[in-house]
Design a protein around this motif. Structure first.
Motif, PDB file in Angstrom:
ATOM      1  N   ASN A   1       0.816  -1.216   0.000  1.00  0.00           N
ATOM      2  CA  ASN A   1       0.000   0.000   0.000  1.00  0.00           C
ATOM      3  C   ASN A   1       0.850   1.266   0.000  1.00  0.00           C
ATOM      4  N   GLY A   2       1.997   1.207  -0.672  1.00  0.00           N
ATOM      5  CA  GLY A   2       2.839   2.401  -0.762  1.00  0.00           C
ATOM      6  C   GLY A   2       3.394   2.864   0.566  1.00  0.00           C
ATOM      7  N   ASN A   3       3.600   1.913   1.500  1.00  0.00           N
ATOM      8  CA  ASN A   3       4.116   2.241   2.835  1.00  0.00           C
ATOM      9  C   ASN A   3       3.173   3.166   3.596  1.00  0.00           C
ATOM     10  N   THR A   4       1.879   3.015   3.349  1.00  0.00           N
ATOM     11  CA  THR A   4       0.866   3.723   4.129  1.00  0.00           C
ATOM     12  C   THR A   4       0.011   2.685   4.860  1.00  0.00           C
ATOM     13  N   GLY A   5      -0.753   3.134   5.812  1.00  0.00           N
ATOM     14  CA  GLY A   5      -1.528   2.225   6.634  1.00  0.00           C
ATOM     15  C   GLY A   5      -2.560   1.440   5.845  1.00  0.00           C
ATOM     16  N   VAL A   6      -2.805   0.204   6.270  1.00  0.00           N
ATOM     17  CA  VAL A   6      -3.817  -0.634   5.635  1.00  0.00           C
ATOM     18  C   VAL A   6      -5.064  -0.763   6.504  1.00  0.00           C
ATOM     19  N   PHE A   7      -4.963  -0.348   7.777  1.00  0.00           N
ATOM     20  CA  PHE A   7      -6.127  -0.390   8.660  1.00  0.00           C
ATOM     21  C   PHE A   7      -5.985   0.686   9.735  1.00  0.00           C
ATOM     22  N   GLN A   8      -7.046   1.496   9.869  1.00  0.00           N
ATOM     23  CA  GLN A   8      -7.107   2.512  10.910  1.00  0.00           C
ATOM     24  C   GLN A   8      -8.336   2.270  11.770  1.00  0.00           C
ATOM     25  N   LEU A   9      -8.175   2.478  13.063  1.00  0.00           N
ATOM     26  CA  LEU A   9      -9.346   2.474  13.929  1.00  0.00           C
ATOM     27  C   LEU A   9     -10.284   3.596  13.518  1.00  0.00           C
ATOM     28  N   SER A  10     -11.569   3.450  13.851  1.00  0.00           N
ATOM     29  CA  SER A  10     -12.529   4.492  13.484  1.00  0.00           C
ATOM     30  C   SER A  10     -13.513   4.817  14.597  1.00  0.00           C
ATOM     31  N   THR A  11     -13.467   4.078  15.711  1.00  0.00           N
ATOM     32  CA  THR A  11     -14.511   4.254  16.724  1.00  0.00           C
ATOM     33  C   THR A  11     -13.981   4.489  18.137  1.00  0.00           C
ATOM     34  N   ILE A  12     -12.646   4.622  18.296  1.00  0.00           N
ATOM     35  CA  ILE A  12     -12.079   4.697  19.648  1.00  0.00           C
ATOM     36  C   ILE A  12     -11.254   5.971  19.799  1.00  0.00           C
ATOM     37  N   GLY A  13     -11.846   7.012  20.364  1.00  0.00           N
ATOM     38  CA  GLY A  13     -11.120   8.237  20.658  1.00  0.00           C
ATOM     39  C   GLY A  13     -10.405   8.801  19.455  1.00  0.00           C
ATOM     40  N   GLY A  14      -9.078   9.062  19.615  1.00  0.00           N
ATOM     41  CA  GLY A  14      -8.273   9.589  18.514  1.00  0.00           C
ATOM     42  C   GLY A  14      -7.816   8.531  17.541  1.00  0.00           C
ATOM     43  N   ASN A  15      -8.139   7.255  17.805  1.00  0.00           N
ATOM     44  CA  ASN A  15      -7.959   6.131  16.875  1.00  0.00           C
ATOM     45  C   ASN A  15      -6.511   5.759  16.568  1.00  0.00           C
ATOM     46  N   ARG A  16      -5.571   6.244  17.338  1.00  0.00           N
ATOM     47  CA  ARG A  16      -4.172   5.930  17.062  1.00  0.00           C
ATOM     48  C   ARG A  16      -3.709   4.692  17.831  1.00  0.00           C
ATOM     49  N   VAL A  17      -2.802   3.921  17.200  1.00  0.00           N
ATOM     50  CA  VAL A  17      -2.192   2.761  17.848  1.00  0.00           C
ATOM     51  C   VAL A  17      -0.686   2.763  17.556  1.00  0.00           C
ATOM     52  N   ARG A  18       0.037   2.041  18.397  1.00  0.00           N
ATOM     53  CA  ARG A  18       1.458   1.782  18.187  1.00  0.00           C
ATOM     54  C   ARG A  18       1.701   0.285  18.400  1.00  0.00           C
ATOM     55  N   ASP A  19       2.865  -0.181  17.946  1.00  0.00           N
ATOM     56  CA  ASP A  19       3.351  -1.536  18.246  1.00  0.00           C
ATOM     57  C   ASP A  19       2.377  -2.640  17.839  1.00  0.00           C
ATOM     58  N   PRO A  20       1.856  -2.657  16.611  1.00  0.00           N
ATOM     59  CA  PRO A  20       0.899  -3.707  16.241  1.00  0.00           C
ATOM     60  C   PRO A  20       1.560  -5.082  16.186  1.00  0.00           C
ATOM     61  N   TYR A  21       0.842  -6.071  16.671  1.00  0.00           N
ATOM     62  CA  TYR A  21       1.308  -7.463  16.665  1.00  0.00           C
ATOM     63  C   TYR A  21       0.176  -8.325  16.129  1.00  0.00           C
ATOM     64  N   ILE A  22       0.494  -9.233  15.194  1.00  0.00           N
ATOM     65  CA  ILE A  22      -0.524 -10.067  14.560  1.00  0.00           C
ATOM     66  C   ILE A  22      -0.215 -11.531  14.835  1.00  0.00           C
ATOM     67  N   VAL A  23      -1.236 -12.296  15.190  1.00  0.00           N
ATOM     68  CA  VAL A  23      -1.089 -13.731  15.392  1.00  0.00           C
ATOM     69  C   VAL A  23      -2.117 -14.454  14.532  1.00  0.00           C
ATOM     70  N   LYS A  24      -1.732 -15.615  14.027  1.00  0.00           N
ATOM     71  CA  LYS A  24      -2.651 -16.468  13.285  1.00  0.00           C
ATOM     72  C   LYS A  24      -3.155 -17.548  14.229  1.00  0.00           C
ATOM     73  N   LYS A  25      -4.463 -17.605  14.410  1.00  0.00           N
ATOM     74  CA  LYS A  25      -5.050 -18.550  15.350  1.00  0.00           C
ATOM     75  C   LYS A  25      -5.248 -19.918  14.693  1.00  0.00           C
ATOM     76  N   PRO A  26      -5.502 -20.964  15.483  1.00  0.00           N
ATOM     77  CA  PRO A  26      -5.688 -22.305  14.906  1.00  0.00           C
ATOM     78  C   PRO A  26      -6.800 -22.397  13.873  1.00  0.00           C
ATOM     79  N   ASP A  27      -7.798 -21.499  13.952  1.00  0.00           N
ATOM     80  CA  ASP A  27      -8.882 -21.529  12.967  1.00  0.00           C
ATOM     81  C   ASP A  27      -8.508 -20.832  11.666  1.00  0.00           C
ATOM     82  N   GLY A  28      -7.243 -20.365  11.568  1.00  0.00           N
ATOM     83  CA  GLY A  28      -6.771 -19.728  10.344  1.00  0.00           C
ATOM     84  C   GLY A  28      -7.053 -18.246  10.265  1.00  0.00           C
ATOM     85  N   LYS A  29      -7.755 -17.692  11.251  1.00  0.00           N
ATOM     86  CA  LYS A  29      -8.058 -16.265  11.260  1.00  0.00           C
ATOM     87  C   LYS A  29      -6.996 -15.507  12.050  1.00  0.00           C
TER      88      LYS A  29
END
Length: 495
Positions: A147-175
């Protein structure tokens, strides 16, 4: 002969030229190696022509015979550098050639390494920068932003919607599940309150009593969660407080500020039980570890004794003393009470730490990497354990200022003298090589991320044959994906 990897892989874009170079210390011998190449699809392409570039000319053309945007070139010399040129053959029989670029990647023997890295950017404090960014790799060393080194997902419903330090895990159900540091009070239009607590009830505290335009004064005691089937779209964004209202209030009264929940990560053992509560006998397959400070209620903290299989308490830690806490869960909706997970104790002296990250050698041992804050020299420490139990890592030091006077990056003899936000992974299941990446943003080096590699978790060396997305990228973490998942991400976002 020591080698990092001996199969060539490349992340490329359609109509681009790419290179593959040796990651080997000794490339004097040759053996058959394969180059796995993946690129961005060209509309109306029926196949692709791929050639090896030598001395500015293209040789050894092959036609893929398929509209798939990936190809494995076989029978190459291990340890050699190759430049690939890819052109699309369209349905009308013509070919298309775009502007070309050169991209160098490393050779590996154990097979393709398909991983996705989540990260954020920190050159400013905009919502776009403080959101989930993704990059892909096929060799574990060279990463191409999506995505051109831009964000692929932004929060939209929580205060100022900013996050840091994202961590992703793949669960046993594949999600997939994303967890991140909560920065939503910064520039929030209101003071968000009455959010969910870790036990799935609603907080009684209706607001946070501090100014939200001070970027670093945003301690919320919360973490951010979101879910996805394939990382192209995210749903169920939620803010969850990891301590009770009573603990939060007592902490604030004792220290004059709220507890912080930084740099979360998920520990697990591929669906196996990793913790059984000694009082309730409830079992858990996941733990959410996060960096906090002091004692959870301002006076004491809950702490499991793995030798006695019972809860005890710690006391006496001040606000400036940092350590790793954990909440256990089976569904990422309801969690246990927070308890102490890790604090390195070389020579029976507890040391401050943040940004803990866990890796396994797939042979029965687990390793925890962390920002070692001993003596104000903030580099990477390393401890180990034969389980994922709380406090099982504490005394088993491998590298650390308080143990043997050296941190990992010093033991490796590298040029990076400090860092944080590390993540460690095994590029290929059949090869005893692990890479540990360090966010060295304050090290005054040309690359923001430093990479160290090992075959035994004892001896490390720096590997500088890497490339990263442009700009001030921060705090990465990666997850293994399938070829289908990677091509879907490339199709959805492009490079």
């Amino acid at each position: 002969m020591k080698k990092l990897f001996t199969t060539i892989a490349a992340v490329v874009a359609a109509g681009m030229v790419f290179s593959a170079s040796s990651c080997s210390e000794d490339s004097s011998s040759s053996s058959s190696a394969n180059a796995f190449i993946i690129w961005e699809k060209v509309s109306d392409a029926v196949s692709y022509n791929i050639g090896i570039v030598e001395n500015s000319s293209v040789k050894s053309y092959v036609n893929t015979g398929s509209a798939n945007n990936y190809y494995e070139w076989q029978g190459l010399d291990d340890g050699e550098e190759y430049t690939f040129s890819v052109y699309a053959t369209l349905s009308d029989g013509t070919t298309t050639k775009a502007n070309t670029v050169t991209r160098t990647v490393c050779a590996e023997k154990g097979g393709r390494c398909l991983r996705v890295m989540g990260y954020f950017r920190d050159s400013g404090s905009t919502l776009e920068e403080q959101s989930l960014h993704l990059a892909v790799t096929t060799d574990g060393l060279h990463w191409q932003s999506l995505n051109g080194n831009t964000g692929v997902f932004q929060l939209s419903t929580i205060g100022g919607n900013r996050v840091r330090d994202p961590y992703i895990v793949k669960k046993p159900d594949g999600k997939y599940l994303m967890i991140a540091t909560d920065w939503t009070t910064y520039l929030s239009p209101s003071s968000p309150g009455n959010h969910r607590l870790y036990d799935n009830t609603i907080s009684d505290v209706s607001n946070w009593d501090y100014v939200t335009n001070d970027y670093w004064n945003v301690n919320t005691t919360c973490l951010i969660f979101a879910d996805s089937d394939d990382m192209t779209e995210w749903t169920n964004e939620r803010q969850i407080q990891m301590v009770s209202d009573e603990e939060k209030t007592a902490f604030k009264a004792a220290y004059g500020n709220y507890q912080f929940c930084w740099a979360p990560e998920i520990i697990h053992d591929n669906g196996e039980v990793i913790f059984t509560d000694p009082e309730t006998e409830e079992t858990y397959t996941y733990g959410v570890i996060w960096s906090g400070s002091g004692e959870t209620n301002g006076t004491t903290s809950k702490s499991y004794n793995p030798k006695k299989n019972k809860y005890e308490t710690t006391s006496g830690r001040g606000f400036g003393y940092r350590r790793t806490f954990v909440n256990y869960t089976n569904d990422f909706e309801t969690f246990t009470d927070a308890q102490v997970y890790f604090e390195p104790t070389p020579n029976n002296t507890a040391n401050s730490n943040i940004d803990a990250s866990v890796c396994t050698d797939d042979k029965g041992k687990f390793y925890i990497f962390f920002k070692d804050e001993k003596s104000g020299y903030y580099g990477m420490g390393e401890n180990y354990s034969t389980s994922l139990l709380p406090n099982s890592f504490n005394a088993n030091c491998i590298w650390g200022r308080g143990w043997n006077g050296k941190q990992v990056q010093e033991a490796a003899g590298g040029t990076y003298n400090q860092g944080e936000g590390m993540f460690c992974f095994r590029p290929n299941a059949g090869v005893d090589k692990w890479l540990c990446v360090l966010d060295a943003h304050d090290a005054n080096q040309t690359k923001v991320f430093a990479t160290f590699e090992t075959s035994d978790f004892q001896f490390w060396k720096e590997n500088d044959k890497t490339s990263w997305p442009d700009g001030d990228i921060r705090h990465g973490a990666s997850v293994e994906v399938t070829l289908e998942e990677m091509t879907a991400l490339i199709d959805a976002f492009g490079f």
